[in-house]
Design a protein around this motif. Structure first.
Motif, PDB file in Angstrom:
ATOM      1  N   GLU A 165       0.839  -1.210   0.000  1.00  0.00           N
ATOM      2  CA  GLU A 165       0.000   0.000   0.000  1.00  0.00           C
ATOM      3  C   GLU A 165       0.872   1.258   0.000  1.00  0.00           C
ATOM      4  OE1 GLU A 165      -3.625   2.127   2.516  1.00  0.00           O
ATOM      5  OE2 GLU A 165      -2.916   0.149   3.125  1.00  0.00           O
ATOM      6  N   GLU A 166       0.625   2.138  -0.946  1.00  0.00           N
ATOM      7  CA  GLU A 166       1.391   3.372  -1.087  1.00  0.00           C
ATOM      8  C   GLU A 166       0.579   4.564  -0.593  1.00  0.00           C
ATOM      9  OE1 GLU A 166       2.524   3.782  -5.192  1.00  0.00           O
ATOM     10  OE2 GLU A 166       3.454   1.798  -5.252  1.00  0.00           O
ATOM     11  N   VAL A 167       1.292   5.581  -0.106  1.00  0.00           N
ATOM     12  CA  VAL A 167       0.649   6.841   0.278  1.00  0.00           C
ATOM     13  C   VAL A 167       1.441   7.990  -0.333  1.00  0.00           C
ATOM     14  CG1 VAL A 167      -0.361   6.005   2.439  1.00  0.00           C
ATOM     15  CG2 VAL A 167       1.954   6.936   2.462  1.00  0.00           C
ATOM     16  N   THR A 168       0.744   9.081  -0.595  1.00  0.00           N
ATOM     17  CA  THR A 168       1.412  10.270  -1.109  1.00  0.00           C
ATOM     18  C   THR A 168       2.351  10.809  -0.046  1.00  0.00           C
ATOM     19  OG1 THR A 168      -0.490  10.799  -2.467  1.00  0.00           O
ATOM     20  CG2 THR A 168       1.037  12.596  -2.022  1.00  0.00           C
ATOM     21  N   TYR A 169       3.554  11.193  -0.470  1.00  0.00           N
ATOM     22  CA  TYR A 169       4.555  11.718   0.455  1.00  0.00           C
ATOM     23  C   TYR A 169       5.353  12.775  -0.289  1.00  0.00           C
ATOM     24  CZ  TYR A 169       8.332  11.735   3.938  1.00  0.00           C
ATOM     25  OH  TYR A 169       9.246  12.103   4.886  1.00  0.00           O
ATOM     26  N   LEU A 170       5.015  14.039  -0.053  1.00  0.00           N
ATOM     27  CA  LEU A 170       5.563  15.131  -0.842  1.00  0.00           C
ATOM     28  C   LEU A 170       6.836  15.746  -0.264  1.00  0.00           C
ATOM     29  CD1 LEU A 170       2.214  16.826  -1.920  1.00  0.00           C
ATOM     30  CD2 LEU A 170       3.574  15.118  -3.137  1.00  0.00           C
TER      31      LEU A 170
END
Length: 198
Positions: A165-170
């Motif tokens: 599972e990936e999450v946005t990480y700016l």
């Protein structure tokens, strides 16, 4: 004589500009503007804990790592939360369960434990840094895969633990590495994040 005077005058302005620039650069590093200390870009809030961290690090026999421990604190909380080292979970407690002194005590104790375990398992120092975030099982994972930390091993460990599972990480580090995401388990960029402050 007039020629020498002209040369000196013509050199005077560039030299003056260079000196002024040096004063700005050197002077700019010595202040506390913007809440940033003059030591390794740590925030003033984190620097406030230096003496206590040094005391506890000495007790845990990891005093040579004070700068790194403060860098961990910078990444974990910026020195702005009660659980400044975010070390509650290393005791099996819910996040943010510890008060500041307890957090520093446990953070230093846990770091010392990771160093000992890494030495036993033949893992390098960067594995210790990443394990502060991932947990001590990461040491076993790296030991089984050559004993040397790599970004790829950190990413693979996070992928397995998150089920992909990936999450946005700016964060700028992630943006540069992959366009701005991480796996939803710890932070696979932890080593890079910590080293920004060392």
């Amino acid at each position: 004589m007039k020629t020498i005077k002209k040369i000196l005058l013509s050199l005077g302005m560039p030299i003056l500009l260079i000196m002024m620039l040096l004063m700005v650069v050197i002077g700019g590093d010595s202040g506390n503007s913007g809440g940033v200390s003059n030591h390794n870009n740590l925030s003033a809030a984190v620097e406030n804990y230096r003496s206590y961290v040094t005391k506890i690090a000495k007790q845990e026999k990891v005093e040579e790592y004070v700068d790194l421990i403060l860098a961990v604190m910078q990444v974990e909380s910026g020195g702005n939360h009660e659980d400044v080292m975010q070390s509650s979970e290393s005791l099996g407690l819910p996040p943010n369960s510890l008060e500041t002194d307890e957090s520093i005590n446990q953070g230093c104790r846990y770091f010392a434990k990771l160093l000992r375990l890494a030495a036993e398992k033949g893992c390098d120092f960067n594995t210790v840094v990443q394990a502060y975030n991932f947990g001590d099982e990461f040491l076993d994972f790296v030991a089984e895969n050559g004993g040397t930390y790599t970004v790829e091993l950190a990413e693979e460990y996070a992928r397995q633990k998150s089920g992909g599972e990936e999450v946005t990480y700016l964060n700028p580090i992630a943006l540069k590495a992959n366009g701005g995401w991480r796996y939803k388990y710890g932070n696979m960029f932890y080593v890079q994040l910590v080293y920004q402050y060392i």
